[in-house]
Every structure is written in C-alpha cells, then in structure tokens.
Design a protein around this motif. Structure first.
Motif, PDB file in Angstrom:
ATOM      1  N   ARG A 301      -4.645   3.769  -2.340  1.00 17.51           N
ATOM      2  CA  ARG A 301      -4.177   2.760  -3.294  1.00 17.51           C
ATOM      3  C   ARG A 301      -3.464   1.624  -2.564  1.00 17.51           C
ATOM      4  NH1 ARG A 301      -0.818   5.731  -6.051  1.00 17.51           N
ATOM      5  NH2 ARG A 301      -2.487   6.723  -7.230  1.00 17.51           N
ATOM      6  N   LEU A 302      -2.639   1.979  -1.580  1.00 15.02           N
ATOM      7  CA  LEU A 302      -1.954   0.950  -0.794  1.00 15.02           C
ATOM      8  C   LEU A 302      -2.955   0.092  -0.019  1.00 15.02           C
ATOM      9  CD1 LEU A 302       1.127   2.820   0.738  1.00 15.02           C
ATOM     10  CD2 LEU A 302       1.181   0.891  -0.846  1.00 15.02           C
ATOM     11  N   LEU A 303      -3.904   0.744   0.630  1.00 19.04           N
ATOM     12  CA  LEU A 303      -4.886   0.022   1.437  1.00 19.04           C
ATOM     13  C   LEU A 303      -5.748  -0.894   0.576  1.00 19.04           C
ATOM     14  CD1 LEU A 303      -6.014   2.987   3.711  1.00 19.04           C
ATOM     15  CD2 LEU A 303      -4.597   1.047   4.414  1.00 19.04           C
ATOM     16  N   SER A 304      -6.079  -0.428  -0.623  1.00 16.67           N
ATOM     17  CA  SER A 304      -6.934  -1.213  -1.508  1.00 16.67           C
ATOM     18  C   SER A 304      -6.198  -2.404  -2.108  1.00 16.67           C
ATOM     19  CB  SER A 304      -7.488  -0.331  -2.632  1.00 16.67           C
ATOM     20  OG  SER A 304      -8.272   0.722  -2.109  1.00 16.67           O
ATOM     21  N   ALA A 305      -4.874  -2.369  -2.074  1.00 13.09           N
ATOM     22  CA  ALA A 305      -4.091  -3.464  -2.635  1.00 13.09           C
ATOM     23  C   ALA A 305      -3.914  -4.628  -1.659  1.00 13.09           C
ATOM     24  CB  ALA A 305      -2.712  -2.944  -3.053  1.00 13.09           C
ATOM     25  N   TYR A 306      -4.343  -4.443  -0.435  1.00 14.40           N
ATOM     26  CA  TYR A 306      -4.162  -5.460   0.605  1.00 14.40           C
ATOM     27  C   TYR A 306      -5.447  -6.275   0.727  1.00 14.40           C
ATOM     28  CZ  TYR A 306      -2.862  -7.286   5.241  1.00 14.40           C
ATOM     29  OH  TYR A 306      -2.555  -8.088   6.289  1.00 14.40           O
ATOM     30  N   ASP A 307      -5.308  -7.550   1.103  1.00  9.90           N
ATOM     31  CA  ASP A 307      -6.475  -8.435   1.152  1.00  9.90           C
ATOM     32  C   ASP A 307      -7.196  -8.456   2.500  1.00  9.90           C
ATOM     33  OD1 ASP A 307      -6.740  -9.307  -1.411  1.00  9.90           O
ATOM     34  OD2 ASP A 307      -5.416 -11.018  -1.180  1.00  9.90           O
ATOM     35  N   TRP A 308      -6.670  -7.858   3.535  1.00  5.83           N
ATOM     36  CA  TRP A 308      -7.330  -7.682   4.819  1.00  5.83           C
ATOM     37  C   TRP A 308      -7.901  -8.979   5.419  1.00  5.83           C
ATOM     38  CZ3 TRP A 308      -5.760  -3.433   6.782  1.00  5.83           C
ATOM     39  CH2 TRP A 308      -5.473  -2.345   5.942  1.00  5.83           C
ATOM     40  N   PRO A 309      -7.029  -9.916   5.786  1.00  5.74           N
ATOM     41  CA  PRO A 309      -7.531 -11.145   6.441  1.00  5.74           C
ATOM     42  C   PRO A 309      -8.232 -10.868   7.759  1.00  5.74           C
ATOM     43  CG  PRO A 309      -5.135 -10.993   6.613  1.00  5.74           C
ATOM     44  CD  PRO A 309      -5.574  -9.937   5.644  1.00  5.74           C
ATOM     45  N   GLY A 310      -7.869  -9.746   8.411  1.00  9.46           N
ATOM     46  CA  GLY A 310      -8.533  -9.376   9.657  1.00  9.46           C
ATOM     47  C   GLY A 310      -9.714  -8.454   9.469  1.00  9.46           C
ATOM     48  N   ASN A 311     -10.047  -8.181   8.192  1.00  9.58           N
ATOM     49  CA  ASN A 311     -11.231  -7.409   7.834  1.00  9.58           C
ATOM     50  C   ASN A 311     -11.229  -5.998   8.431  1.00  9.58           C
ATOM     51  OD1 ASN A 311     -12.924  -9.274   6.116  1.00  9.58           O
ATOM     52  ND2 ASN A 311     -12.458 -10.598   7.857  1.00  9.58           N
ATOM     53  N   VAL A 312     -12.417  -5.484   8.762  1.00 12.44           N
ATOM     54  CA  VAL A 312     -12.549  -4.097   9.205  1.00 12.44           C
ATOM     55  C   VAL A 312     -11.756  -3.849  10.491  1.00 12.44           C
ATOM     56  CG1 VAL A 312     -14.180  -2.315   9.930  1.00 12.44           C
ATOM     57  CG2 VAL A 312     -14.816  -3.912   8.125  1.00 12.44           C
ATOM     58  N   ARG A 313     -11.724  -4.845  11.364  1.00 15.36           N
ATOM     59  CA  ARG A 313     -10.972  -4.681  12.615  1.00 15.36           C
ATOM     60  C   ARG A 313      -9.497  -4.452  12.342  1.00 15.36           C
ATOM     61  NH1 ARG A 313     -12.019  -9.578  15.932  1.00 15.36           N
ATOM     62  NH2 ARG A 313     -14.081  -8.624  16.122  1.00 15.36           N
ATOM     63  N   GLU A 314      -8.941  -5.164  11.363  1.00 13.46           N
ATOM     64  CA  GLU A 314      -7.528  -4.990  11.022  1.00 13.46           C
ATOM     65  C   GLU A 314      -7.300  -3.622  10.404  1.00 13.46           C
ATOM     66  OE1 GLU A 314      -3.932  -7.195   8.509  1.00 13.46           O
ATOM     67  OE2 GLU A 314      -6.023  -7.820   8.233  1.00 13.46           O
ATOM     68  N   LEU A 315      -8.228  -3.182   9.548  1.00 16.45           N
ATOM     69  CA  LEU A 315      -8.099  -1.853   8.946  1.00 16.45           C
ATOM     70  C   LEU A 315      -8.102  -0.774  10.026  1.00 16.45           C
ATOM     71  CD1 LEU A 315      -8.039   0.137   6.603  1.00 16.45           C
ATOM     72  CD2 LEU A 315     -10.520  -0.142   6.378  1.00 16.45           C
ATOM     73  N   ALA A 316      -8.960  -0.913  11.026  1.00 15.84           N
ATOM     74  CA  ALA A 316      -8.997   0.063  12.115  1.00 15.84           C
ATOM     75  C   ALA A 316      -7.660   0.108  12.839  1.00 15.84           C
ATOM     76  CB  ALA A 316     -10.118  -0.282  13.091  1.00 15.84           C
ATOM     77  N   ALA A 317      -7.062  -1.063  13.085  1.00 16.89           N
ATOM     78  CA  ALA A 317      -5.770  -1.113  13.782  1.00 16.89           C
ATOM     79  C   ALA A 317      -4.666  -0.475  12.939  1.00 16.89           C
ATOM     80  CB  ALA A 317      -5.413  -2.566  14.112  1.00 16.89           C
ATOM     81  N   VAL A 318      -4.696  -0.717  11.634  1.00 21.38           N
ATOM     82  CA  VAL A 318      -3.684  -0.138  10.750  1.00 21.38           C
ATOM     83  C   VAL A 318      -3.798   1.396  10.733  1.00 21.38           C
ATOM     84  CG1 VAL A 318      -3.007   0.113   8.322  1.00 21.38           C
ATOM     85  CG2 VAL A 318      -3.336  -2.157   9.304  1.00 21.38           C
ATOM     86  N   MET A 319      -5.020   1.905  10.693  1.00 22.33           N
ATOM     87  CA  MET A 319      -5.187   3.359  10.681  1.00 22.33           C
ATOM     88  C   MET A 319      -4.770   3.981  12.011  1.00 22.33           C
ATOM     89  SD  MET A 319      -5.910   3.760   7.626  1.00 22.33           S
ATOM     90  CE  MET A 319      -6.041   5.558   7.679  1.00 22.33           C
ATOM     91  N   ASP A 320      -5.034   3.307  13.111  1.00 27.74           N
ATOM     92  CA  ASP A 320      -4.524   3.790  14.404  1.00 27.74           C
ATOM     93  C   ASP A 320      -3.006   3.857  14.373  1.00 27.74           C
ATOM     94  OD1 ASP A 320      -7.020   4.054  15.481  1.00 27.74           O
ATOM     95  OD2 ASP A 320      -6.932   2.271  16.749  1.00 27.74           O
ATOM     96  N   ARG A 321      -2.390   2.797  13.858  1.00 31.08           N
ATOM     97  CA  ARG A 321      -0.921   2.747  13.812  1.00 31.08           C
ATOM     98  C   ARG A 321      -0.388   3.818  12.875  1.00 31.08           C
ATOM     99  NH1 ARG A 321      -0.756  -2.334  13.505  1.00 31.08           N
ATOM    100  NH2 ARG A 321      -0.508  -2.680  11.270  1.00 31.08           N
ATOM    101  N   ALA A 322      -1.065   4.039  11.753  1.00 27.75           N
ATOM    102  CA  ALA A 322      -0.623   5.066  10.792  1.00 27.75           C
ATOM    103  C   ALA A 322      -0.689   6.455  11.405  1.00 27.75           C
ATOM    104  CB  ALA A 322      -1.484   4.990   9.531  1.00 27.75           C
ATOM    105  N   ALA A 323      -1.729   6.713  12.197  1.00 26.95           N
ATOM    106  CA  ALA A 323      -1.855   8.033  12.836  1.00 26.95           C
ATOM    107  C   ALA A 323      -0.745   8.241  13.862  1.00 26.95           C
ATOM    108  CB  ALA A 323      -3.231   8.149  13.499  1.00 26.95           C
ATOM    109  N   ILE A 324      -0.456   7.194  14.637  1.00 27.02           N
ATOM    110  CA  ILE A 324       0.591   7.313  15.672  1.00 27.02           C
ATOM    111  C   ILE A 324       1.955   7.521  15.014  1.00 27.02           C
ATOM    112  CG2 ILE A 324       1.787   6.077  17.514  1.00 27.02           C
ATOM    113  CD1 ILE A 324      -0.907   4.695  18.114  1.00 27.02           C
ATOM    114  N   LEU A 325       2.246   6.713  13.975  1.00 26.44           N
ATOM    115  CA  LEU A 325       3.539   6.839  13.296  1.00 26.44           C
ATOM    116  C   LEU A 325       3.660   8.189  12.586  1.00 26.44           C
ATOM    117  CD1 LEU A 325       3.817   3.241  11.787  1.00 26.44           C
ATOM    118  CD2 LEU A 325       5.246   4.208  13.595  1.00 26.44           C
ATOM    119  N   GLY A 326       2.544   8.722  12.089  1.00 27.61           N
ATOM    120  CA  GLY A 326       2.592  10.022  11.416  1.00 27.61           C
ATOM    121  C   GLY A 326       2.795  11.180  12.369  1.00 27.61           C
ATOM    122  N   ASP A 327       2.437  11.003  13.638  1.00 28.45           N
ATOM    123  CA  ASP A 327       2.676  11.978  14.703  1.00 28.45           C
ATOM    124  C   ASP A 327       2.156  13.375  14.358  1.00 28.45           C
ATOM    125  OD1 ASP A 327       3.531  12.727  17.220  1.00 28.45           O
ATOM    126  OD2 ASP A 327       5.561  13.256  16.559  1.00 28.45           O
ATOM    127  N   GLY A 328       0.961  13.425  13.761  1.00 34.18           N
ATOM    128  CA  GLY A 328       0.341  14.716  13.494  1.00 34.18           C
ATOM    129  C   GLY A 328       0.714  15.339  12.175  1.00 34.18           C
TER     130      GLY A 328
END
Length: 421
Positions: A301-328
């Motif tokens: 729901r959060l991801l779908s609410a964002y307009d993604w100016p960086g498109n798929v590349r930005e989404l990939a970066a956000v998911m990488d960051r989310a995985a690192i911050l979640g730490d498993g």
C-alpha cells in the motif's frame, strides 16, 4: 631466395633471410636487406644469426596473444548469448508486467524481434529501456551474437568516433594500439545506442552514414569495414520535438524510428508494483545474504501510493534499502521511503495523506529540486561555464556530458541564475 617476394622493390645489396618458427607450427621470416651495392661482414652476420632465436620466440608470443584475444572475444560473445537464452537472471533483467502494464509493449517486442528492423525505445529514466532491448535481442535470430550497450551521453565528444568506430595504431596521441569500436564488437549481434539524443551533430552524420552503408572506417584508417549489426536506440527525451527544432537530424530520425516502442512509467503501471516489489525483495535477500521477506499488504500500500519518478530503478533501490534496514527481520519499507518506522509515514497520492510525515520532513525538499539548486550554485560559482578546469562539472566532479544531461532534464539553463527553470 626464401621470402624474395617480400623484398622492397629496388633492393640491391646483400639480403639476410631466416625462418621464424613458432611453437604452434606457424612460420614467419626475418628479412634484413643491406644498402644497395653493399655486403654483410662476418660480425654483422653473426649478430643476425643471434637474433633469429629471440625473434622466433617474439613471433610465437605475438601469435599466441592474438589467438587469446580472439578466443576471449568469442567466449564473451558465447557467455552473453547463454545469459540471454537463460533469461539473464541478472539484477534488473527479469521482465515483470508482461500480462499487465507491459502487455502491449511485449506484444510489439514479439513482432519486431523476428526482423532486423531498427527499433527506437522511448521511456523515462529507469523505466527499463535496456531490459526491453535485451528482450528484443534474446528473441531474435541474433541471439547467438553479442549484445552491446553504449551510453552515448557518457562519451566525451572528442572520443565518440573512436568509441563507436575504433581507431588505428597511431591515429592520435594515446592511440598506442589498434582498437575495435563498438560497431565492430557488436558485429553479428545487436548494438544498443542508449541516450542517442545526446549525440552531437557531427556524430549524427557519421552514424547515419553507417546505417545507410553498413560500413565503418576506423579513425586514422582508410579501409571500409563491413559490419552486420542490428541497431536499437533509446532515449528519455522528446526526439520528435528535437527533430522539429533542428537539434536532431531528420534523416537520422527516420532511420532510427522504423519501429518505435514507448515504455509507460511505473506510475502508470500500478498493478506491476506489487510483483516488482516481491521480485526485488527476493533479489535483495540473495545479494545481501538475508532471509527472504516478501512485502506485506501494508508495504504494498505504501509503495503503491508513491509516484516513482525514478521508475523501476528507484523501486529496486528502495527495496534494497528496505532489506538492509530490516536486517533479516522483515522489510523496513516505510523507513526506506523516508518514514521513521514501520507503518508510519510514506508518500501521499490524490490529495490523501497516507500517514503523518516523519519528524523534520517539513524541511526536506524533493530530490530533483535539491539537485537543480546544487547545479545552479555550481554554475554561478563557475561563471556559467560547464567544462574546463574551472567549470561546474569539475566543481561537481562529474562528466560534463552527464552534467549537461541533468541540466536538460531539470530545466537548468547554462547561466545558472536563480530564475532559471
């Protein structure tokens, strides 16, 4: 006389000839001609005899180095082809949305892949132009050949000819050996000219000539070399408008835009956000050695609410960051999007706030706005200059062509004044 046919015309003195035997059975010949009317004396002959063995070794080594270069190029082409046939399970290479947001695009990809027609791909930065280009190559009869991507906007103007068409040894200062250009390296395969709109007018003329004739001439060379290359061009700019203004050659436009493809931005592919997020979450877990944690309903729901100016590349970066911050322990999607913790914060859409903004967020500006102002500040400090020792590119430590591209995208004029938009 062995090798007599190799002697220069008019040679009239003594000639020393000796075979150069390579370890692989191939042979060369050493020829030394004395000046007209002269003969070699005994010490000279002894010296020439002594040179035969080391020169034979040098000849053999040279042949082996050339063979290794040929084998390496062939191995790289085979590897590229194999990855294409396997679906290229590399980051960013999986096409998601074939049955939804990219359905029409992929239908057109299936059509054009059967031909060698040039393709022109339009799409915003990060929308997946290279992925679609690889899909065209992977579905074509050129799949056994190489796929090579060239970022036209990242090549300094003075090196474009050398990069695209190659150069001969000694063609210019620093040309210490003959070098194949990207067209030759892509022979038998596909060449992706990414950001083709950034090519300067002289390079556009030479590219048009290659597309018309199928032949290139290396810098410093005289012999035309035939190349069999399928061209795919890509750009995030309005190339039709540039052509109308005279910034891009009309005849080149017609050559490239035989089969145009338009990639929709991610904000117009909302149904693809959830499967893309799951794919990038799995990829991040593999890359960082973490447990696989799929995004939750709240995350989507959060991801779908964002307009993604960086498109798929930005989404990939956000998911990488989310995985690192979640730490498993999970995916910290809210934090990755800028919120202070899970379930709090996130972007707004349609005038409806998803949740309260994080503390201190009121002082934050959109990233593009911050970059735009930073570039303006550098331009003011450089007196409006982009290139050179005191130019804005040097101050920002970026390539001048990269800076120009960002200036065009963000609407920053060269003067860098505060009123530029």
């Amino acid at each position: 006389l062995p090798g007599a046919a190799l002697l220069p015309e008019g040679a009239g003195g003594d000639v020393f000839a000796a075979p150069l035997a390579g370890r692989d059975g191939r042979r060369g010949v050493l020829l030394v001609a004395a000046p007209r009317g002269t003969a070699f004396d005994r010490p000279q002959l002894a010296l020439l005899d002594a040179l035969v063995e080391p020169l034979s070794a040098a000849f053999s080594n040279d042949r082996q180095l050339k063979d290794v270069a040929v084998l390496r190029a062939a191995a790289e082409a085979r590897s590229e082809s194999l990855l294409n046939r396997l679906g290229r399970r590399e980051p960013g290479e999986v096409i998601i949305g074939v049955a939804s947001g990219l359905r029409e695009v992929m239908e057109r990809v299936a059509l054009v892949s059967r031909t060698d027609a040039p393709v022109l791909i339009f799409g915003e930065t990060g929308s997946g132009k290279e992925v679609v280009a690889r899909a065209i190559h992977g579905r074509s009869r050129r799949v056994q050949g190489p796929f090579i991507r060239v970022n036209c906007g990242a090549i300094p103007h003075e090196l474009i000819d050398s990069e695209l068409f190659g150069h001969e040894h000694g063609a210019f200062t620093g040309a210490v050996k003959t070098r194949k250009g990207w067209f030759e390296r892509a022979d038998g395969g596909t060449l992706l000219l990414d950001e083709v709109a950034e090519l300067p007018p002289p390079a556009q003329v030479r590219l048009l000539r290659v597309l018309q004739d199928g032949r290139i001439v290396r810098v410093g060379g005289h012999e035309a070399i035939h190349v069999n290359v399928r061209i795919i061009a890509a750009t995030h700019r309005d190339l039709a408008a540039m052509t109308a203004r005279g910034d891009f050659r009309e005849d080149l436009w017609y050559r490239l835009a035989v089969f145009p493809l338009v990639l929709p931005p991610l904000r117009n592919r909302r149904d693809d956000i959830a499967p893309l997020a799951r794919h990038f979450a799995e990829r991040a877990a593999r890359r960082f050695g973490l447990p696989v944690c799929p995004p939750s309903t709240a995350d989507v729901r959060l991801l779908s609410a964002y307009d993604w100016p960086g498109n798929v590349r930005e989404l990939a970066a956000v998911m990488d960051r989310a995985a690192i911050l979640g730490d498993g322990a999970g995916l910290a999607v809210a934090q990755a999007l800028g919120a202070p913790g899970p379930g709090v914060g996130g972007p707004a859409r349609g005038g409806e706030a998803v949740s309260a903004p994080p503390r201190g967020a009121e002082a934050l500006r959109p990233l593009d706005e911050a970059i735009r102002e930073h570039i303006r500040t550098a331009l003011r400090a450089a007196g409006g200059r982009v290139e050179g020792p005191r130019g804005a590119a040097r101050l920002l430590q970026v390539n001048p062509n990269t800076l120009r591209s960002k200036m065009r995208r963000l609407g920053v004029r060269r003067t860098g004044t505060a009123g530029d938009v």
